[in-house]
Design a protein around this motif. Structure first.
Motif, PDB file in Angstrom:
ATOM      1  N   LEU A  69       0.843  -1.201   0.000  1.00 14.08           N
ATOM      2  CA  LEU A  69       0.000   0.000   0.000  1.00 14.08           C
ATOM      3  C   LEU A  69       0.875   1.247   0.000  1.00 14.08           C
ATOM      4  O   LEU A  69       1.861   1.308   0.737  1.00 14.08           O
ATOM      5  CB  LEU A  69      -0.914   0.004   1.230  1.00 14.08           C
ATOM      6  N   THR A  70       0.511   2.234  -0.816  1.00 12.51           N
ATOM      7  CA  THR A  70       1.176   3.539  -0.803  1.00 12.51           C
ATOM      8  C   THR A  70       0.386   4.486   0.085  1.00 12.51           C
ATOM      9  O   THR A  70      -0.830   4.633  -0.078  1.00 12.51           O
ATOM     10  CB  THR A  70       1.259   4.119  -2.226  1.00 12.51           C
ATOM     11  N   VAL A  71       1.063   5.123   1.041  1.00 12.36           N
ATOM     12  CA  VAL A  71       0.442   6.065   1.965  1.00 12.36           C
ATOM     13  C   VAL A  71       1.089   7.432   1.753  1.00 12.36           C
ATOM     14  O   VAL A  71       2.314   7.554   1.835  1.00 12.36           O
ATOM     15  CB  VAL A  71       0.613   5.611   3.425  1.00 12.36           C
ATOM     16  N   THR A 103       2.547  -0.987  -5.666  1.00 13.84           N
ATOM     17  CA  THR A 103       1.737  -1.514  -4.560  1.00 13.84           C
ATOM     18  C   THR A 103       0.304  -1.845  -4.956  1.00 13.84           C
ATOM     19  O   THR A 103      -0.329  -2.708  -4.341  1.00 13.84           O
ATOM     20  CB  THR A 103       1.692  -0.502  -3.406  1.00 13.84           C
ATOM     21  N   GLY A 104      -0.244  -1.123  -5.934  1.00 12.12           N
ATOM     22  CA  GLY A 104      -1.620  -1.359  -6.361  1.00 12.12           C
ATOM     23  C   GLY A 104      -2.669  -0.706  -5.488  1.00 12.12           C
ATOM     24  O   GLY A 104      -3.876  -0.853  -5.737  1.00 12.12           O
ATOM     25  N   ARG A 105      -2.254   0.036  -4.471  1.00 10.35           N
ATOM     26  CA  ARG A 105      -3.208   0.671  -3.562  1.00 10.35           C
ATOM     27  C   ARG A 105      -2.679   2.031  -3.132  1.00 10.35           C
ATOM     28  O   ARG A 105      -1.463   2.238  -3.061  1.00 10.35           O
ATOM     29  CB  ARG A 105      -3.452  -0.192  -2.323  1.00 10.35           C
ATOM     30  N   HIS A 121      -3.715  -0.519 -12.616  1.00  9.79           N
ATOM     31  CA  HIS A 121      -2.837  -1.089 -11.598  1.00  9.79           C
ATOM     32  C   HIS A 121      -3.501  -1.141 -10.229  1.00  9.79           C
ATOM     33  O   HIS A 121      -3.005  -1.833  -9.321  1.00  9.79           O
ATOM     34  CB  HIS A 121      -1.548  -0.260 -11.490  1.00  9.79           C
ATOM     35  N   LEU A 122      -4.605  -0.420 -10.058  1.00  7.60           N
ATOM     36  CA  LEU A 122      -5.246  -0.338  -8.746  1.00  7.60           C
ATOM     37  C   LEU A 122      -5.995  -1.626  -8.416  1.00  7.60           C
ATOM     38  O   LEU A 122      -6.773  -2.136  -9.225  1.00  7.60           O
ATOM     39  CB  LEU A 122      -6.207   0.845  -8.698  1.00  7.60           C
ATOM     40  N   GLU A 123      -5.765  -2.116  -7.206  1.00  2.30           N
ATOM     41  CA  GLU A 123      -6.443  -3.308  -6.712  1.00  2.30           C
ATOM     42  C   GLU A 123      -7.513  -2.967  -5.683  1.00  2.30           C
ATOM     43  O   GLU A 123      -8.200  -3.871  -5.183  1.00  2.30           O
ATOM     44  CB  GLU A 123      -5.415  -4.271  -6.104  1.00  2.30           C
ATOM     45  N   ALA A 124      -7.646  -1.691  -5.351  1.00  2.56           N
ATOM     46  CA  ALA A 124      -8.661  -1.226  -4.403  1.00  2.56           C
ATOM     47  C   ALA A 124      -8.935   0.248  -4.685  1.00  2.56           C
ATOM     48  O   ALA A 124      -8.091   0.937  -5.283  1.00  2.56           O
ATOM     49  CB  ALA A 124      -8.190  -1.411  -2.963  1.00  2.56           C
ATOM     50  N   LYS A 169      -6.010  -1.401   6.661  1.00  6.76           N
ATOM     51  CA  LYS A 169      -6.468  -2.788   6.686  1.00  6.76           C
ATOM     52  C   LYS A 169      -7.628  -3.000   5.704  1.00  6.76           C
ATOM     53  O   LYS A 169      -7.677  -4.025   5.012  1.00  6.76           O
ATOM     54  CB  LYS A 169      -6.900  -3.158   8.104  1.00  6.76           C
ATOM     55  N   ALA A 170      -8.539  -2.020   5.628  1.00  2.00           N
ATOM     56  CA  ALA A 170      -9.682  -2.152   4.717  1.00  2.00           C
ATOM     57  C   ALA A 170      -9.217  -2.166   3.265  1.00  2.00           C
ATOM     58  O   ALA A 170      -9.773  -2.917   2.430  1.00  2.00           O
ATOM     59  CB  ALA A 170     -10.667  -1.009   4.962  1.00  2.00           C
ATOM     60  N   SER A 171      -8.225  -1.345   2.939  1.00  2.00           N
ATOM     61  CA  SER A 171      -7.732  -1.308   1.561  1.00  2.00           C
ATOM     62  C   SER A 171      -7.081  -2.628   1.170  1.00  2.00           C
ATOM     63  O   SER A 171      -7.293  -3.126   0.052  1.00  2.00           O
ATOM     64  CB  SER A 171      -6.722  -0.162   1.411  1.00  2.00           C
TER      65      SER A 171
END
Length: 350
Positions: A231-233, A280-282, A310-313, A345-347
């Motif tokens: 995940l990218t933050v 990361t896809g997110r 590329h996005l998974e969420a 966690k939800a992502s």
């Protein structure tokens, strides 16, 4: 030589000469206030045509960021202004247009709105409307923003998104003392007007070793704080401390977060965020300002366009609420570590 050419050449010279290196520079323990003060001292020493001004700055300002500067450089270069934000910025525009370095302080970001017209209609358009014959690129507007723990609706706002809509100015927000010094000096020497937001929550809480020498950090370049794969933050300013805590707890739960400090909101570093999200896809974006129309929305839209396949969420946003900034209910308003961790966690579960 026209002023704009002189400033552009000055910017190239400075960016070519100054670098950030903790390996060779002497370090000193500083909080964010001291780092800002140190940067202003360097700016005043480097150019005799640099000036610092605003409400109460001659005795140090309400947060003491300008303490000792008037004594060292004289009250003709570090001086108080009337309580008139429109006048402060208007004066700064004129001063910078004559080839000076104008460093204006707005005492709280909540009170920058009376100067909004001067910033967006004058400073931002000065070069454009003159066909590049004149500019006010030597103008930097410093102002403390964000939550402070007890500020309420008139001393806690995060208005950065208003200025991100305006071509012609840069918007910069540091996360700590080292970044504050390097980014402030870069803003002062940059040949464009800059609005520099300082996280007042961290003025005395954030303490670290800061290089004593003159250095700059590049504007419009995000910094990857820690790498990750799940995940990218993305965040900026004081929120980075919250995000770092959430990412650390996420790592303990087996989630690998890549944490990125945007640092410059306009023009922002799309390439670094895009490269991370493609890995990361997110994506999760977090800021203190209200969620509707916040700069996180711009990031979300841009990354959705660039990284859709590329996005998974869905892109997540953990932000302030669409209400005036509350006093008693500040803990409910703020994008806390637990809120961010739940969104992480939800992502990943999506």
């Amino acid at each position: 030589m026209p002023i704009v050419n002189r400033l552009c050449r000055l910017g190239r010279q400075i960016y070519g000469r100054r670098t950030f290196s903790t390996q060779t520079a002497a370090m000193k323990r500083m909080n964010l206030v001291s780092a800002i003060n140190n940067a202003l001292q360097i700016a005043l020493e480097s150019n005799p045509r640099s000036y610092v001004f605003g409400e109460d700055v001659s005795f140090g300002g309400v947060f003491r960021c300008t303490t000792g500067l008037a004594d060292k450089f004289g009250k003709h270069r570090v001086f108080n202004t009337p309580l008139c934000e429109q006048g402060i910025v208007g004066f700064g525009i004129g001063l910078a247009a004559m080839g000076n370095i104008a460093i204006a302080e707005i005492q709280f970001a909540d009170y920058i709105y009376p100067a909004f017209d001067q910033i967006v209609n004058e400073a931002a358009k000065f070069r454009y409307r003159s066909g590049n014959q004149f500019n006010c690129g030597g103008l930097t507007i410093r102002t403390p923003y964000g939550a402070v723990g007890h500020g309420g609706h008139y001393h806690s706002q995060s208005p950065e998104a208003f200025f991100c809509h305006v071509p012609g100015i840069k918007v910069v927000i540091p996360r700590g003392p080292s970044q504050a010094k390097g980014l402030l000096l870069a803003s002062i020497w940059d040949p464009n007007p800059v609005v520099f937001f300082e996280p007042k929550w961290l003025y005395r809480q954030a303490v670290e070793n800061v290089p004593e020498d003159d250095y700059i950090l590049p504007l419009s370049q995000a910094e990857v704080i820690c790498t990750g794969t799940d995940l990218t933050v993305v965040g900026w300013g004081a929120q980075m401390a919250i995000l770092h805590q959430a990412c650390s707890e996420g790592r303990q739960a087996g989630i690998s977060c890549e944490l990125i400090d945007l640092q410059t909101l306009i023009p922002w570093d799309k390439e670094t965020i895009e490269a991370s999200v493609k890995k990361t896809g997110r994506l999760l974006v977090s800021h203190e300002a209200p969620i509707t129309g916040g700069f996180g929305a711009e990031i979300a839209a841009s990354i959705a366009e660039r990284c859709f396949l590329h996005l998974e969420a869905p892109v997540s946003r953990v932000c302030g609420l669409d209400t005036p900034f509350p006093l008693v209910f500040e803990p409910y308003y703020m994008p806390t570590k637990n809120k961010v961790l739940e969104a992480i966690k939800a992502s990943v579960r999506f």
